[in-house]
Design a protein around this motif. Sequence first.
Motif, mmCIF file in Angstrom:
data_model
loop_
_atom_site.group_PDB
_atom_site.id
_atom_site.type_symbol
_atom_site.label_atom_id
_atom_site.label_comp_id
_atom_site.label_asym_id
_atom_site.label_seq_id
_atom_site.Cartn_x
_atom_site.Cartn_y
_atom_site.Cartn_z
ATOM 1 N N ARG A 277 -5.022 -16.170 -21.018
ATOM 2 C CA ARG A 277 -5.769 -15.422 -21.704
ATOM 3 C C ARG A 277 -6.773 -14.665 -21.040
ATOM 4 O O ARG A 277 -7.130 -13.418 -21.074
ATOM 5 N N ASN A 278 -7.457 -15.570 -20.263
ATOM 6 C CA ASN A 278 -8.761 -15.055 -19.421
ATOM 7 C C ASN A 278 -8.123 -14.189 -18.430
ATOM 8 O O ASN A 278 -8.905 -13.273 -17.862
ATOM 9 N N VAL A 279 -6.994 -14.636 -17.931
ATOM 10 C CA VAL A 279 -6.254 -13.648 -16.692
ATOM 11 C C VAL A 279 -5.809 -12.639 -17.076
ATOM 12 O O VAL A 279 -6.084 -11.478 -16.589
ATOM 13 N N VAL A 280 -5.208 -12.364 -18.123
ATOM 14 C CA VAL A 280 -4.574 -11.249 -18.645
ATOM 15 C C VAL A 280 -5.632 -10.319 -19.420
ATOM 16 O O VAL A 280 -5.392 -9.255 -19.054
ATOM 17 N N ALA A 281 -6.621 -10.848 -19.703
ATOM 18 C CA ALA A 281 -7.991 -10.004 -20.107
ATOM 19 C C ALA A 281 -8.150 -9.090 -18.935
ATOM 20 O O ALA A 281 -8.549 -7.800 -19.234
ATOM 21 N N VAL A 282 -8.129 -9.631 -17.877
ATOM 22 C CA VAL A 282 -8.357 -8.748 -16.572
ATOM 23 C C VAL A 282 -7.522 -7.926 -16.413
ATOM 24 O O VAL A 282 -7.684 -6.890 -15.662
ATOM 25 N N ALA A 283 -6.044 -8.263 -16.234
ATOM 26 C CA ALA A 283 -5.029 -7.437 -16.010
ATOM 27 C C ALA A 283 -4.921 -6.146 -16.929
ATOM 28 O O ALA A 283 -4.604 -5.136 -16.641
ATOM 29 N N LEU A 284 -5.623 -6.446 -18.297
ATOM 30 C CA LEU A 284 -5.489 -5.204 -19.361
ATOM 31 C C LEU A 284 -6.810 -4.579 -19.247
ATOM 32 O O LEU A 284 -7.189 -3.687 -20.217
ATOM 33 N N LEU A 285 -7.561 -4.521 -18.236
ATOM 34 C CA LEU A 285 -8.974 -3.767 -18.160
ATOM 35 C C LEU A 285 -8.625 -2.346 -18.168
ATOM 36 O O LEU A 285 -7.693 -1.983 -17.705
ATOM 37 N N PRO A 286 -9.210 -1.672 -18.800
ATOM 38 C CA PRO A 286 -9.037 -0.105 -18.727
ATOM 39 C C PRO A 286 -8.960 0.543 -17.526
ATOM 40 O O PRO A 286 -9.610 0.202 -16.637
ATOM 41 N N ASP A 287 -8.340 1.605 -17.414
ATOM 42 C CA ASP A 287 -8.426 2.561 -16.384
ATOM 43 C C ASP A 287 -9.908 3.081 -15.887
ATOM 44 O O ASP A 287 -10.445 3.006 -16.829
ATOM 45 N N GLY A 288 -10.084 2.904 -14.708
ATOM 46 C CA GLY A 288 -11.507 3.290 -14.113
ATOM 47 C C GLY A 288 -12.501 2.024 -14.454
ATOM 48 O O GLY A 288 -13.603 2.329 -13.986
ATOM 49 N N GLY A 289 -11.864 0.916 -14.929
ATOM 50 C CA GLY A 289 -12.818 -0.329 -15.018
ATOM 51 C C GLY A 289 -13.004 -0.882 -13.598
ATOM 52 O O GLY A 289 -12.938 -0.282 -12.646
#
Length: 304
Positions: A277-289
């Motif tokens: 979940r901690n990895v996926v949260a980074v994969a799902l950061l918003p565009d321009g993040g």
Amino acid sequence: MEGSISNPPDTSIAVVTGGNKGIGFEVCRQLAGGGFTVVLTARDETRGAEAVEKLKALGLSGVVFHQLDITDASSVATLADSLKARFGRLDTLVNNAAVTGVEHVIDSTNEEKFSGLDPYQRLEWMLNHIKETIDGATKSVQTNYYGTKNVTQALLPLLQSSSAGRIVNVSSDSGLLRLISNQEVRMELDDIGNLTEERLDELLGKFLKDFEAGALEAHGWPTGSAAYKVSKAAMNAYSRILARTHPALRVNCASPGYVMTDMTRNSGVLTPEEGARNVVAVALLPDGGPTGAYFTEGLEASFV
């Protein structure tokens, strides 16, 4: 690429290395559950195919398997060619495959053994039950740094074909620069404006030479799973170089935390689901993040 799935044009495509078990398997499950088409890769074809079947049994049909040995150039090239032919692009690459580079002198144990121990005591227990060799150290550097780098370089054109290409390199707090007592090396690895891939090669070569000579402490390198720590520190530095040279991509490092897996002999404090979940949260950061950043347990932190 095994499996037949439909792929609507607006569906995001993700590749996860080392996806057949542990954190990698959970990353695949969570991304697929979020609507991604996931290419689960693993070195062992049987285990990889079995992992995909497990996910499909959970109702996750958007997962396919592709064999991948990240240390084998031909295997990496075959994956790149297959992705290009099938999808024409790649939206997310999660570089999860890694090895510790150590020999465990005790079999995998269970959570009950560590009842009452805090994370530092658990880690100390694990480090007291390993054996480190030059062959293992070399394998760790070749896999964790060069393997990750080679996969990334091969898939860069496909990531650049995406409107929002992103790379998440699964890292570890073991790769933080504070663990390197050699101030010169530490400063070089943190000087991303001037650090080059060629210099990273030189530093890794020096590390392995010092390892073989039994001179790690004398030259300020980490000890206790030394090659894992140095290979992750090098991968962090490479990620920052990549973020600098490819500003259109989002390139970040994510430490899942201390997770109960085969690599930690189940001494961790988080489940694979929590770590993923901690990895996926980074994969799902918003565009321009953020890009060129380090995240530990889902929060942005320092590489030092």
